[in-house]
Design an enzyme around this catalytic site. Structure first.
Site, PDB file in Angstrom:
ATOM      1  N   ASP A 441       0.824  -1.216   0.000  1.00 12.55           N
ATOM      2  CA  ASP A 441       0.000   0.000   0.000  1.00 12.55           C
ATOM      3  C   ASP A 441       0.857   1.265   0.000  1.00 12.55           C
ATOM      4  O   ASP A 441       2.064   1.218   0.254  1.00 12.55           O
ATOM      5  CB  ASP A 441      -0.915  -0.033   1.236  1.00 12.55           C
ATOM      6  CG  ASP A 441      -2.279   0.583   0.974  1.00 12.55           C
ATOM      7  OD1 ASP A 441      -2.381   1.427   0.067  1.00 12.55           O
ATOM      8  OD2 ASP A 441      -3.237   0.222   1.681  1.00 12.55           O
ATOM      9  N   ASP A 499     -10.796   2.080  -3.306  1.00 11.43           N
ATOM     10  CA  ASP A 499     -11.229   1.624  -1.984  1.00 11.43           C
ATOM     11  C   ASP A 499     -12.734   1.421  -1.924  1.00 11.43           C
ATOM     12  O   ASP A 499     -13.249   0.953  -0.912  1.00 11.43           O
ATOM     13  CB  ASP A 499     -10.808   2.630  -0.906  1.00 11.43           C
ATOM     14  CG  ASP A 499      -9.417   2.324  -0.391  1.00 11.43           C
ATOM     15  OD1 ASP A 499      -8.826   1.311  -0.823  1.00 11.43           O
ATOM     16  OD2 ASP A 499      -8.902   3.103   0.438  1.00 11.43           O
TER      17      ASP A 499
HETATM   18  C1  GLA Z   1      -5.726   1.881   2.364  1.00 10.85           C
HETATM   19  C2  GLA Z   1      -6.158   0.794   1.406  1.00 10.85           C
HETATM   20  C3  GLA Z   1      -7.232  -0.048   2.029  1.00 10.85           C
HETATM   21  C4  GLA Z   1      -6.729  -0.623   3.337  1.00 10.85           C
HETATM   22  C5  GLA Z   1      -6.242   0.490   4.235  1.00 10.85           C
HETATM   23  C6  GLA Z   1      -5.579  -0.039   5.469  1.00 10.85           C
HETATM   24  O1  GLA Z   1      -6.735   2.802   2.551  1.00 10.85           O
HETATM   25  O2  GLA Z   1      -6.554   1.348   0.196  1.00 10.85           O
HETATM   26  O3  GLA Z   1      -7.629  -1.073   1.157  1.00 10.85           O
HETATM   27  O4  GLA Z   1      -5.701  -1.530   3.086  1.00 10.85           O
HETATM   28  O5  GLA Z   1      -5.314   1.324   3.578  1.00 10.85           O
HETATM   29  O6  GLA Z   1      -5.169   0.980   6.299  1.00 10.85           O
END
Ligand code: GLA
Length: 700
Positions: A441, A499
């Site tokens: 990420d 997301d």
């Molecule tokens: C980001 C990602 C999510 C999740 C969060 C965890 O927002 O896009 O899918 O993994 O981090 O903190």
């Protein structure tokens, strides 16, 4: 010499007869057989007249246009050294080497400025063109490089421009306008492409769509700052351009040093956006190192957030196994002190309070249920509230006084000690635990430090991790779709497009992300009925039909699903597993609909023996009886059996009776691909935010 490169219906003609920078006389459709004399005549006849109030020689748009050539648009190269300004740069052609099939290396030199440039140009088997410029300082003092871009001419008829923008959870929103005189330039300054990334910049003949129109597109295969543009100059030329966006002073080349720009990817099609995908997808697929199918994932994020304990996760694992999930991905929250998103990034040790025996008991449970295990990491980030930040404040990128973003700062990966720490932590975790998959990420803009150095270091870190652990799969995520580009995609196996698991948002995000990226790279998860990012409630059938067309997974607390829902999810996974070989290798198609509320998209197997389509209502229709479903991409002469495929509960409709061909009492329907593609079949009257899935199978 004139070079004629041809592949899969695309071609380019490059006039490299010198003495100046070669000129792309043609980039577009294949021109058929042309002998050297034809090519010579074509190049010579492309020489324009000399206009009034202009340079006294014909002005052509070269592969590296500069002011010295009479080009007053954005130049291909910018920079200076003491005594030589940007407007003094002027290149002559040294040589063109054919270094492989449809592969040219073009060498240019400016003796006065003491710089040389190498242009690498390749036309792939699929007709994807890629170019990269490398500039070398052949002098003694430093050369300050400002820009080194790829510029490609497009014909005058390319009058419309389409690119993308967006925001968190709403990525890849298309925007389209006329390309008038001037520059439509998009710059990414996020330290990553960003949620508003221009992504793919397409110019085309007016009204081009998914299936029709001539289109020329560029994409910059780079995960840092960049600029991509379309330009129509008053001179009459139109061009697409792309390059890394460099900060002043970021690239200062000492004598003998070189800078290579990222690859610019350029694609032409005479069959609309689907035609671009038909070249890009097989080309991207040829990079894949995966041996087996993409596994069905259960990701814990929206199911439990930071609430990690063996009992809760164990129940989730059992539920996942029941429905046929193949991989369990433990998202954020597992490492030392990470109780919320405001702390602990950088402390990549398993949290001893949550996991006194490490992750072993959890992974044993995952394996015991027949799944493999994946883990979330965010290697480029540090929380100020972490042991790492306290011990090594000098490893943080940018000013300590700058505001944080999601409570976090950036780890300066160009610092060799910070790089070594991260590589050690990641490889140590991979050694200690049987981790099949990392979700990698990146949850903030950089906003400080050298983006160039950070991006180069990121690629080096990913490459080193992959080298240390062959077979490891990586998913790239950046708060959803903030970093989707072909630079990162050449290093990962999956991207997280957004997301949002809201299927209505997802339909649009997948539709447009999928023009560039093949569907099997696009993670798509079944979320809860009430979407966490929008608060919108969606039917299970719509959520399942949406997640079917990608790398499917689940991000929902299955332990609260009803037994009826569980069995629908199980059936969906069964269908997905039966069909994923062709869903993940086929040709992506879209119908050009007259009603924007009603979409039809699908995947046709490479041999055109089967195809799966989804009719999607993204809003209320404009007419009581919508236009017929026309199924694109079939073999016109083959006959196909058409059936509706049950994916979750049937779509809600407003019809008193279904179209005759869908009536269960009706005979099975078999028609040719030509009829199904051109005439089509009456569409069922599905209500907004519903989808119906159809399977078409060739009967001969
Ligand atoms: C980001 C990602 C999510 C999740 C969060 C965890 O927002 O896009 O899918 O993994 O981090 O903190």
């Amino acid at each position: 010499m004139i070079h004629y490169l041809r592949a899969a219906g695309a071609a380019l003609v490059l006039d490299a007869s010198g003495p100046g920078v070669p000129v792309l006389v043609h980039w577009g459709s294949d021109l058929g057989l042309l002998d050297p004399a034809d090519l010579g005549t074509l190049a010579a006849s492309s020489m324009p007249p000399v206009g009034p109030s202009s340079l006294d020689v014909p002005v052509r748009l070269s592969l590296l246009p500069t002011a010295a050539e009479g080009w007053s648009g954005r130049p291909g190269v910018g920079g200076f050294r003491t005594g030589v300004g940007q407007n003094d740069l002027s290149f002559e052609l040294m040589c063109v080497r054919e270094s492989g099939e449809n592969t040219l290396a073009i060498e240019l030199v400016d003796r006065n400025a003491a710089v040389s440039i190498l242009i690498d140009l390749e036309l792939s088997r699929e007709g994807v063109l890629r170019l990269r410029n490398t500039l070398t300082n052949t002098g003694t003092g430093s050369f300050e490089l400002a820009a080194l871009d790829v510029i490609l001419p497009v014909p005058d008829r390319a009058r419309e421009i389409l690119d993308f923008t967006g925001l968190w959870s709403h990525e890849r929103r298309p925007q389209r306008s006329l390309l008038g005189q001037g520059l439509w330039s998009r710059e990414s300054r996020h330290g990553r492409p960003g949620h508003d990334d221009s992504f793919l910049t397409v110019v085309g003949t007016p009204g081009f769509g998914f299936r029709q129109g001539e289109v020329w597109a560029v994409h910059e295969a780079w995960s840092g700052d960049k600029r991509v543009w379309g330009e129509r100059s008053a001179l009459g030329y139109a061009a697409l351009g792309a390059g890394e966006l460099l900060d002043p002073g970021e690239i200062s080349l000492a004598g003998g040093e070189s800078y290579s720009g990222p690859w610019t990817i350029a694609v032409y099609s005479d069959a609309g956006l689907d035609g671009l995908s038909a070249r890009l997808h097989p080309w991207i697929r040829s990079w894949s190192t995966l041996s087996g199918p993409r596994k069905v994932v259960l990701n814990t994020w929206e199911a439990v957030y930071f609430d990690h304990d063996l009992d809760t996760l164990g129940r989730l694992i059992d539920a996942a196994a029941t429905v046929g999930v193949e991989r369990f991905v433990l998202d954020d929250g597992w490492f030392s002190g990470r109780t919320d998103d405001q702390r602990a990034l950088g402390d990549w040790f398993v949290d001893a309070a949550k996991w006194p025996s490490g992750l072993h008991p959890l992974i044993e449970r995952v394996h015991g249920a027949g799944l493999d295990f994946g883990l979330w990491v965010e290697p480029e980030m540090v929380s100020p509230e972490s042991d790492l930040a306290r011990a090594h404040p000098d490893w943080l990128l940018g000013s300590a006084a700058a505001p944080t973003w999601r409570g976090q700062r950036v780890l300066d990966l160009a610092n060799p000690d910070a790089f070594a720490y991260m590589l050690e932590r990641l490889t140590a975790l991979l050694r200690e635990y049987p981790i099949a998959y990392l979700k990698w990420d990146h949850n903030r803009d950089l906003l400080g430090g050298s983006v160039h150095r950070q991006t180069v270091a990121l690629y080096a870190l990913m490459d080193a991790v992959r080298a240390a652990q062959p077979g490891l799969e990586i998913e790239s995520c950046a708060s959803g779709g903030g970093r989707i580009d072909l630079g990162i995609l050449s290093r990962v196996d999956r991207v997280w497009p957004s997301d949002t698991n809201d299927p209505l948002e997802r339909q649009q995000i997948q539709r447009y992300t999928g023009v560039l990226i093949p569907p099997e790279y696009l993670g798509g998860h079944l979320g809860a009925a009430l979407a966490h990012t929008t608060g919108r409630t969606s039917a299970l059938g719509f959520r399942l039909a949406t997640a079917l067309f990608g790398s499917a997974g689940i991000e929902w607390d299955l332990t609260v699903a009803t037994s009826a829902e569980m069995s629908q999810v199980r059936d969906w996974i069964t269908v997905y597993k039966q069909r994923r070989a062709s869903l993940h290798s086929g040709v992506v198609v879209h119908a050009d609909a007259s009603d924007p509320a009603l979409e039809l998209h699908g995947v046709v197997a490479q041999d055109r023996s089967t195809a799966i389509y989804a009719q999607v209502a993204v809003g209320a229709p404009r007419a009581a009886l919508p236009a017929p479903l026309r199924f694109p991409g079939l073999a016109p002469e083959r006959r196909y059996r058409v059936r509706q495929l049950a994916v979750g509960p049937a779509a809600q409709t407003v019809q008193t009776s279904p179209p005759a061909w869908l009536d269960s009492a009706a005979r099975e329907l078999i028609l040719t691909g030509a009829v199904l593609g051109r005439v089509g079949l009456p569409a069922p009257l599905i209500t907004p935010e519903q989808a119906a899935v159809f399977i078409l199978e060739a009967v001969f």
